[in-house]
Design an enzyme around this catalytic site. Sequence first.
Site, mmCIF file in Angstrom:
data_model
loop_
_atom_site.group_PDB
_atom_site.id
_atom_site.type_symbol
_atom_site.label_atom_id
_atom_site.label_comp_id
_atom_site.label_asym_id
_atom_site.label_seq_id
_atom_site.Cartn_x
_atom_site.Cartn_y
_atom_site.Cartn_z
ATOM 1 N N THR A 19 -17.478 8.435 -76.916
ATOM 2 C CA THR A 19 -17.689 9.678 -77.662
ATOM 3 C C THR A 19 -16.603 9.954 -78.696
ATOM 4 O O THR A 19 -16.789 10.819 -79.552
ATOM 5 C CB THR A 19 -17.753 10.881 -76.697
ATOM 6 O OG1 THR A 19 -16.510 10.982 -75.984
ATOM 7 C CG2 THR A 19 -18.906 10.735 -75.720
ATOM 8 N N ASP A 20 -15.484 9.223 -78.642
ATOM 9 C CA ASP A 20 -14.392 9.490 -79.584
ATOM 10 C C ASP A 20 -14.852 9.453 -81.030
ATOM 11 O O ASP A 20 -14.366 10.219 -81.868
ATOM 12 C CB ASP A 20 -13.260 8.474 -79.395
ATOM 13 C CG ASP A 20 -12.353 8.793 -78.219
ATOM 14 O OD1 ASP A 20 -12.483 9.905 -77.659
ATOM 15 O OD2 ASP A 20 -11.523 7.941 -77.857
ATOM 16 N N THR A 45 -16.524 5.387 -72.654
ATOM 17 C CA THR A 45 -16.340 6.043 -71.358
ATOM 18 C C THR A 45 -17.545 5.862 -70.457
ATOM 19 O O THR A 45 -17.413 5.704 -69.236
ATOM 20 C CB THR A 45 -16.068 7.548 -71.564
ATOM 21 O OG1 THR A 45 -14.808 7.710 -72.212
ATOM 22 C CG2 THR A 45 -16.045 8.298 -70.231
#
Length: 367
Positions: free
Chosen positions: A102-103, A26
């Site tokens: 960040t997943d 992201t």
Amino acid sequence: MPGRTPVSSNPTTSAPRVVVFGLGGTIAMTSSTGDAVSPTLSAQQLVDAVPGLAATGIDIEVVEFRRCPGASLTFADITELAAAAADALAGGATGVVVTQGTDTIEETAYLLDLLHHRPEPLVVTGAMRNPTLASADGPANILAAIHTATSPHARGQGCLVVLADEIHAARWVTKTHSTSAATFRSPDTGPLGYVLEDAVRMLNRVPHRLPVPVPNPARQTTVGLHTITFDDDPALLAAVGTRVDGLVVAGFGVGHVPESLVDTLTTLAERIPVVLASRTPAGPTLTHTYGFPGSEQDLIARGLIPAGWLHPYKARILLRALLHAEAKPQEIATAVAAAGGLADFTVWPWPAALDSNGHSERSTTNA
């Protein structure tokens, strides 16, 4: 091959040097059409967009390592990254920063922690708000991560996760909210420290380092994670168990499963390592409080390995790393016990990492 682009380079200066590895995510996502975003920004563009970075005097070297969503990173990617980070640190870098989606940070950071044998800081960061949105958090997170990577207070702490000006240990941090910029938390411990006024303030320390041997790249393993649910079906568990080399079971509460699953788990534990963790967000599995069929005491007696304070996601990463390193069954059980806080770290089967002074933690502790 990933390329390296120095932002500034002066061999005569004593300024700290940080190598930034960009993996996408992201933090690097934009859209040329105004529709959904995807990772398009280079690591160099991310670093160039950080306000105030040039004024720090820190030498920055940028490596475009991957450019993909965090969900698409692989065990092989992170293993290769760990080796590249070690090379950068051996080459004189003060610290390393990794930018990624960040997943998967709570898992990739823990794998990096297990593979990081050096005392220099290895810091992972990302962003919850992409650069097209108001108040995008990527630049601030990168700046905080770079400050952390150059701080002597961060040495000897393994891999750290830095977002929203908080510094977390990779072994304890988890993503707790799908959209909040304050999503990363360490429920059992709290953060190690903060980045305040461009300075690293550590309030806590990682008590010890537990590195694993270098994985065998030729070894292919599959480790499953089965979360126990109300009135669970033994057939589902059995189907998963036949296709994996190791299994983590995320049980109820302190490590409980329905009695109907006990025979299946017993059979699986005779063939492969089965780690028993808790599906609750915080707290450990126990070892001898409950004694009914399907309780933690019953399952441990049947060969399951208690995870202690290890979250199921972390337990899966550890088990896979151990299998890739061709650890023996007893070494696996001992390592999980040490990593989960159920045994003293001195039982860790492999040499300890270096402390902040470059000395072996184990030899220093036992001296």
